[in-house]
Design a protein around this motif. Structure first.
Motif, PDB file in Angstrom:
ATOM      1  N   THR A   1       0.828  -1.216   0.000  1.00 31.07           N
ATOM      2  CA  THR A   1       0.000   0.000   0.000  1.00 31.07           C
ATOM      3  C   THR A   1       0.856   1.256   0.000  1.00 31.07           C
ATOM      4  O   THR A   1       1.954   1.276   0.569  1.00 31.07           O
ATOM      5  CB  THR A   1      -0.938  -0.006   1.229  1.00 31.07           C
ATOM      6  OG1 THR A   1      -2.001   0.939   1.031  1.00 31.07           O
ATOM      7  CG2 THR A   1      -0.202   0.344   2.511  1.00 31.07           C
ATOM      8  N   PRO A   2       0.380   2.334  -0.641  1.00 29.27           N
ATOM      9  CA  PRO A   2       1.086   3.617  -0.593  1.00 29.27           C
ATOM     10  C   PRO A   2       0.841   4.323   0.741  1.00 29.27           C
ATOM     11  O   PRO A   2       0.080   3.818   1.580  1.00 29.27           O
ATOM     12  CB  PRO A   2       0.464   4.387  -1.762  1.00 29.27           C
ATOM     13  CG  PRO A   2      -0.917   3.844  -1.881  1.00 29.27           C
ATOM     14  CD  PRO A   2      -0.809   2.383  -1.518  1.00 29.27           C
ATOM     15  N   PRO A   3       1.461   5.477   0.970  1.00 32.34           N
ATOM     16  CA  PRO A   3       1.281   6.168   2.248  1.00 32.34           C
ATOM     17  C   PRO A   3      -0.140   6.694   2.419  1.00 32.34           C
ATOM     18  O   PRO A   3      -0.905   6.799   1.463  1.00 32.34           O
ATOM     19  CB  PRO A   3       2.294   7.316   2.172  1.00 32.34           C
ATOM     20  CG  PRO A   3       2.496   7.550   0.718  1.00 32.34           C
ATOM     21  CD  PRO A   3       2.385   6.200   0.080  1.00 32.34           C
ATOM     22  N   GLY A   4      -0.468   7.011   3.687  1.00 30.98           N
ATOM     23  CA  GLY A   4      -1.766   7.580   3.984  1.00 30.98           C
ATOM     24  C   GLY A   4      -2.625   6.714   4.880  1.00 30.98           C
ATOM     25  O   GLY A   4      -3.800   7.016   5.100  1.00 30.98           O
ATOM     26  N   VAL A   5      -2.049   5.634   5.427  1.00 33.18           N
ATOM     27  CA  VAL A   5      -2.811   4.779   6.329  1.00 33.18           C
ATOM     28  C   VAL A   5      -2.910   5.436   7.702  1.00 33.18           C
ATOM     29  O   VAL A   5      -2.157   6.361   8.032  1.00 33.18           O
ATOM     30  CB  VAL A   5      -2.174   3.384   6.451  1.00 33.18           C
ATOM     31  CG1 VAL A   5      -2.125   2.711   5.090  1.00 33.18           C
ATOM     32  CG2 VAL A   5      -0.777   3.459   7.067  1.00 33.18           C
ATOM     33  N   GLY A   6      -3.848   4.954   8.522  1.00 30.16           N
ATOM     34  CA  GLY A   6      -4.054   5.554   9.830  1.00 30.16           C
ATOM     35  C   GLY A   6      -2.840   5.490  10.725  1.00 30.16           C
ATOM     36  O   GLY A   6      -2.556   6.429  11.478  1.00 30.16           O
ATOM     37  N   LEU A   7      -2.101   4.380  10.631  1.00 26.71           N
ATOM     38  CA  LEU A   7      -0.908   4.212  11.458  1.00 26.71           C
ATOM     39  C   LEU A   7       0.123   5.305  11.204  1.00 26.71           C
ATOM     40  O   LEU A   7       0.877   5.678  12.108  1.00 26.71           O
ATOM     41  CB  LEU A   7      -0.282   2.837  11.177  1.00 26.71           C
ATOM     42  CG  LEU A   7       0.995   2.484  11.937  1.00 26.71           C
ATOM     43  CD1 LEU A   7       0.718   2.375  13.428  1.00 26.71           C
ATOM     44  CD2 LEU A   7       1.586   1.183  11.412  1.00 26.71           C
ATOM     45  N   GLY A   8       0.150   5.841   9.992  1.00 20.85           N
ATOM     46  CA  GLY A   8       1.171   6.815   9.631  1.00 20.85           C
ATOM     47  C   GLY A   8       0.768   8.262   9.825  1.00 20.85           C
ATOM     48  O   GLY A   8       1.549   9.167   9.512  1.00 20.85           O
TER      49      GLY A   8
END
Length: 283
Positions: A243-250
């Motif tokens: 997956t590319p950036p932008g997930v909740g963890l990040g």
């Protein structure tokens, strides 16, 4: 060609999406969209069918996962350098391979169940590669010969179980409903360059992920070849490619995660879009 499965859970029928967006019933041609249906000869036969000669499906049936009957749901971790950076992880020197439970498989519009006591359920828009012929120790040059097509996937992840409950990621990835797949599988002839596809994820209408498969660390042919060295890939198997950036963890400065009652929309250009709702576990 876009192949899909429609109908109630456990009773899905195979279908083809025509150019006007109408579902055409394929149950008179193939029993299901599974490994047998993805053989090159069968796909060639299906491609010759005029969709107008197939029965049109009326109404708005439920759409199931676009492929069924697989032996493996393979996932690749940290396969985008910018996603690795947002999570504070080093860029891997080799693909990070883990398994997603087959019980996680879900339809592209079905609800995502937030696990009991979960506070760190996250989203991950991913390009999924669908295998058409058995891949065992294949070279990168031959890898694409084993690919039947592509689909949208959401590698839903419970981060506490993934990272804080022991060293293996699989536990955080395999919860029921954590693998929405579809809405359809697009055959590889309609995707000339899988390394140039826009991808996105929205939560409650707000864009969270806005990426492209251009920024993969390991591309599709590298992944198919690599995985086939350690796991035999069978027809119908699926690889979630990262997956590319932008997930909740990040999220900065404070990570945030999904709760019941939210809408999650993930999509990839040319492959369609999923729209799911999160619901609380009721056991």
């Amino acid at each position: 060609m876009k192949l899909l499965r429609y109908g109630p859970k456990g009773q899905e029928k195979p279908g083809m999406l025509d150019a006007a967006g109408t579902i055409r019933d394929l149950s008179g041609v193939i029993p299901d969209v599974n490994g047998d249906a993805l053989a090159p000869g069968v796909l060639a036969k299906l491609a010759k069918i005029d969709p107008a000669t197939l029965p049109a499906v009326t109404g708005s049936p439920r759409i199931g996962s676009c492929v069924t009957g697989m032996k493996n749901l393979i996932c690749i971790g940290l396969n985008y350098a910018d996603h690795a950076a947002e999570t504070g992880a080093a860029v891997p020197k080799e693909p990070i391979v883990f398994i997603k439970s087959l019980g996680a498989l879900n339809g592209p519009y079905d609800d995502i169940i937030i696990p009991k006591n979960s506070v760190k359920t996250d989203w991950e828009c991913e390009l999924c590669v669908v295998i058409g012929t058995t891949a065992r120790y294949v070279t990168e040059d031959a890898a694409m010969d084993h690919v039947a097509g592509y689909a949208v996937g959401n590698d839903v992840s419970e981060r506490e179980w993934q990272a804080e409950r022991g060293p293996t990621w699989d536990k955080g990835k395999g919860f029921e409903t954590f693998g929405p797949l579809g809405p359809w599988m697009v055959t590889k002839d309609e995707v000339p360059d899988p390394q140039d596809l826009k991808m996105w994820a929205d939560v409650d209408g707000v864009r969270q992920q806005d990426g492209s498969t251009k920024t993969m660390i390991f591309n599709v042919k590298q992944l198919v070849s690599y995985v086939s060295q350690c796991i035999t890939l069978f027809p119908g198997d699926v690889i979630f490619t990262g997956t590319p950036p932008g997930v909740g963890l990040g999220k900065k400065p404070t990570p945030w995660f999904l709760k019941a009652g939210q809408e999650v929309k993930v999509g990839i250009a040319g492959l369609g879009e999923q729209v799911t709702r999160t619901v609380a576990y009721k056991g």
